[in-house]
Design a protein around this motif. Structure first.
Motif, mmCIF file in Angstrom:
data_model
loop_
_atom_site.group_PDB
_atom_site.id
_atom_site.type_symbol
_atom_site.label_atom_id
_atom_site.label_comp_id
_atom_site.label_asym_id
_atom_site.label_seq_id
_atom_site.Cartn_x
_atom_site.Cartn_y
_atom_site.Cartn_z
ATOM 1 N N ASN A 1 0.801 -1.238 0.000
ATOM 2 C CA ASN A 1 0.000 0.000 0.000
ATOM 3 C C ASN A 1 0.824 1.273 0.000
ATOM 4 O O ASN A 1 0.324 2.324 -0.378
ATOM 5 C CB ASN A 1 -0.941 0.036 1.215
ATOM 6 C CG ASN A 1 -2.223 -0.733 0.941
ATOM 7 O OD1 ASN A 1 -2.242 -1.645 0.120
ATOM 8 N ND2 ASN A 1 -3.283 -0.386 1.630
ATOM 9 N N THR A 2 2.080 1.199 0.456
ATOM 10 C CA THR A 2 2.869 2.434 0.471
ATOM 11 C C THR A 2 3.931 2.466 -0.617
ATOM 12 O O THR A 2 4.085 3.471 -1.285
ATOM 13 C CB THR A 2 3.508 2.667 1.858
ATOM 14 O OG1 THR A 2 3.950 1.420 2.365
ATOM 15 C CG2 THR A 2 2.519 3.255 2.823
ATOM 16 N N GLN B 1 3.766 7.958 0.078
ATOM 17 C CA GLN B 1 2.479 8.137 -0.591
ATOM 18 C C GLN B 1 1.915 9.516 -0.245
ATOM 19 O O GLN B 1 1.958 9.951 0.904
ATOM 20 C CB GLN B 1 1.504 7.042 -0.120
ATOM 21 C CG GLN B 1 0.155 7.118 -0.819
ATOM 22 C CD GLN B 1 -0.768 5.969 -0.404
ATOM 23 O OE1 GLN B 1 -0.408 5.126 0.407
ATOM 24 N NE2 GLN B 1 -1.954 5.942 -0.950
ATOM 25 N N VAL C 1 -0.788 12.075 0.765
ATOM 26 C CA VAL C 1 -2.014 11.893 1.544
ATOM 27 C C VAL C 1 -2.621 13.233 1.942
ATOM 28 O O VAL C 1 -1.969 14.271 1.846
ATOM 29 C CB VAL C 1 -1.729 11.081 2.842
ATOM 30 C CG1 VAL C 1 -1.284 9.669 2.526
ATOM 31 C CG2 VAL C 1 -0.697 11.783 3.736
ATOM 32 N N ARG D 1 -10.659 7.165 0.011
ATOM 33 C CA ARG D 1 -10.205 6.015 0.797
ATOM 34 C C ARG D 1 -9.512 6.432 2.090
ATOM 35 O O ARG D 1 -8.626 7.281 2.088
ATOM 36 C CB ARG D 1 -9.242 5.184 -0.058
ATOM 37 C CG ARG D 1 -8.908 3.817 0.523
ATOM 38 C CD ARG D 1 -8.392 2.901 -0.576
ATOM 39 N NE ARG D 1 -7.124 3.371 -1.126
ATOM 40 C CZ ARG D 1 -5.938 2.928 -0.743
ATOM 41 N NH1 ARG D 1 -5.839 2.000 0.183
ATOM 42 N NH2 ARG D 1 -4.842 3.394 -1.283
ATOM 43 N N LEU E 1 -6.875 5.764 4.822
ATOM 44 C CA LEU E 1 -5.629 4.986 4.899
ATOM 45 C C LEU E 1 -5.332 4.595 6.336
ATOM 46 O O LEU E 1 -4.697 3.580 6.593
ATOM 47 C CB LEU E 1 -4.468 5.808 4.330
ATOM 48 C CG LEU E 1 -4.658 6.220 2.863
ATOM 49 C CD1 LEU E 1 -3.547 7.150 2.422
ATOM 50 C CD2 LEU E 1 -4.710 5.005 1.958
ATOM 51 N N THR F 1 -6.243 10.199 4.681
ATOM 52 C CA THR F 1 -6.935 9.639 3.508
ATOM 53 C C THR F 1 -6.067 9.827 2.264
ATOM 54 O O THR F 1 -5.076 10.557 2.300
ATOM 55 C CB THR F 1 -8.286 10.352 3.254
ATOM 56 O OG1 THR F 1 -8.024 11.732 2.973
ATOM 57 C CG2 THR F 1 -9.231 10.244 4.438
ATOM 58 N N GLU F 2 -6.489 9.188 1.180
ATOM 59 C CA GLU F 2 -5.775 9.408 -0.080
ATOM 60 C C GLU F 2 -5.903 10.892 -0.443
ATOM 61 O O GLU F 2 -6.895 11.547 -0.106
ATOM 62 C CB GLU F 2 -6.351 8.527 -1.189
ATOM 63 C CG GLU F 2 -7.814 8.789 -1.512
ATOM 64 C CD GLU F 2 -8.351 7.909 -2.634
ATOM 65 O OE1 GLU F 2 -7.624 7.667 -3.617
ATOM 66 O OE2 GLU F 2 -9.505 7.456 -2.520
ATOM 67 N N SER G 1 -9.839 13.202 -8.251
ATOM 68 C CA SER G 1 -8.501 12.604 -8.174
ATOM 69 C C SER G 1 -7.629 13.087 -9.318
ATOM 70 O O SER G 1 -8.098 13.746 -10.252
ATOM 71 C CB SER G 1 -8.619 11.083 -8.231
ATOM 72 O OG SER G 1 -8.951 10.692 -9.551
#
Length: 459
Positions: free
Chosen positions: A48-49, A213, A215, A246, A248, A260-261, A317
């Motif tokens: 995920n990262t 990532q 965020v 999403r 996180l 979150t994203e 996004s």
């Protein structure tokens, strides 16, 4: 074990010496299953990262559980509310150095008392609330009780001892332990906080980076609000959909941070206002409408009511996908509302009048959101006061179609605005109608519109 693609897992141990084709990960890392593998007992997964993909041994991971929505889940399990000094002393028996609790002061309403056991005695420290900060000694100041307990657990400061063991209130469960156990607790040391990108009603939102990532981080410093958000966050851990922003994870540090994203293109209102018709064509507007509808159809399937669906709560996004946000504030039941805070222009008549919130009241709001989309982010019910909107809508008034709005899209809005909730379609029906509308726009215009939206973003 038979996990479907998309399942999130938590690593139970390190895999530092990965063999060729295997994924490198550390204990506690979150991994997403991409596919089943031809190798027995293995899955293809994505980190995920790091976003790297490779094989993982199914025995080395456990499924990331959703948090149970539990009223006992507390960010402050050591907070006992309004109890007297003698009662607090009774709760801190048998004596144990560093055993503590916090209570509301009965003698000084609005202040708190930190009660600490040391050398078989209980010491009571008055926590004074001044200038929106808390202090015991007028030297150290704290945003909230969580911040204060965190500090004195590491340093004794003016206390007789550092805080060691919280005396939990009966029935309270430590949110920190539950988050950690289920894999939703993130590590503050791995977060790089960037610029402030927005002020919400509850706190600031920052751009950040977590283990590589990008965020968004919502910081909530008020104890009571943070506690309320804890329940909402538990709801968010259950939801996974491409058209929902999403979650996180959560960081507990001087309060609550919800991670979150990052949606790089901001909210839908500003997106449409700053680009306009020359950049975003009808096909792209329909795509956004469909994105939101699919996110809402998923919430409907989970029996969740959003209650504040509006273009300002839809984020875009990097690849121009619209996602519904702030759905964590969705309620499983629809009892408590603060009428003063209701967004009148988006709220269905029955919700304004009788506080009846349901998927059908979300459908009404969705109709207003469609109007915002096709009006390129204009404020709905232009030039009307909230009082006028309430009265006129109740009497049957409905907004005209925005300029150049496709007749099919306006017909869908009107279906959403049926006075009787039962006559409004559900989100699955609305999705079918939007798909039909989208199929009428020529493929070239749809593709061109998406491309234009992408290029318009970077200008």
């Amino acid at each position: 074990m038979n996990w479907a693609p998309g399942t999130q897992c938590v690593a139970k141990c390190d895999n530092r010496k990965a063999k060729p084709g295997e994924l490198l990960y550390h204990k506690g890392d979150i991994l997403t299953i991409v596919d089943t593998s031809t190798r027995k007992g293995f899955y293809a997964a994505r980190h995920n990262t790091t976003e790297e993909e490779g094989l993982i041994n199914s025995s080395n991971v456990r499924e990331r559980e959703a948090l149970r929505v539990d009223p006992g889940l507390s960010l402050m399990p050591w907070f006992h509310g309004k109890i007297s000094g003698p009662t607090a002393v009774g709760k801190l028996q048998p004596p144990q150095d560093g055993l503590f609790l916090v209570r509301e002061s009965i003698r000084h309403p609005g202040d708190y008392v930190l009660c600490v056991s040391f050398s078989k005695e209980v010491f009571h420290y008055r926590v004074i609330y001044q200038d929106n900060k808390l202090t015991i000694d007028n030297q150290q100041y704290f945003y909230n009780l969580i911040d204060m307990i965190e500090f004195y657990s590491k340093t004794k400061g003016s206390l007789v001892t550092t805080l060691v063991t919280p005396r939990k209130k009966q029935g309270a469960k430590s949110a920190e332990q539950e988050l950690s156990k289920t894999g939703w607790l993130l590590d503050i040391t791995k977060l790089i906080l960037g610029e402030n990108i927005g002020e919400g009603e509850f706190g600031a939102v920052y751009r950040g980076e977590y283990m590589g990532q990008m965020v968004a981080v919502k910081t909530i410093k008020c104890d009571v609000t943070a506690q309320a958000f804890m329940q909402e966050t538990a709801v968010m851990t259950k939801l996974q959909h491409k058209n929902l922003v999403r979650l996180l994870g959560v960081i507990l540090h001087k309060g609550l941070h919800i991670v979150t994203e990052l949606m790089t293109k901001g909210n839908l209102v500003n997106f449409l206002r700053t680009r306009g018709r020359s950049v975003v064509g009808p096909a792209q507007l329909l795509r956004f409408s469909l994105d939101v509808c699919e996110g809402m159809e998923y919430l409907e399937s989970k029996k969740l009511v959003h209650r504040d669906l509006a273009a300002r709560n839809v984020l875009i996004s990097d690849d121009s996908v619209a996602k519904v946000s702030d759905f964590g504030l969705a309620k499983m039941d629809s009892k408590e509302t603060d009428k003063a805070k209701l967004p009148v222009k988006w709220t269905a008549p029955e919700a304004l009048k009788k506080e009846k919130f349901s998927t059908k009241s979300d459908v009404w709001s969705y109709g207003v959101l469609l109007w915002e989309i096709f009006a390129y982010g204009r404020q709905p019910y232009p030039k009307m006061s909230l009082k006028e909107v309430k009265e006129k809508v109740e009497a049957g008034y409905r907004m005209e179609a925005p300029e150049d709005c496709p007749p099919g899209a306006y017909a869908i809005m009107k279906l959403c605005w049926e006075q009787e909730p039962r006559k409004r379609p559900g989100f699955s029906k609305l999705r079918e109608k939007l798909e039909q509308e989208l199929s009428k726009t020529s493929p070239s215009s749809a593709a061109g519109s998406q491309e234009a939206a992408k290029t318009g973003l970077r200008s």
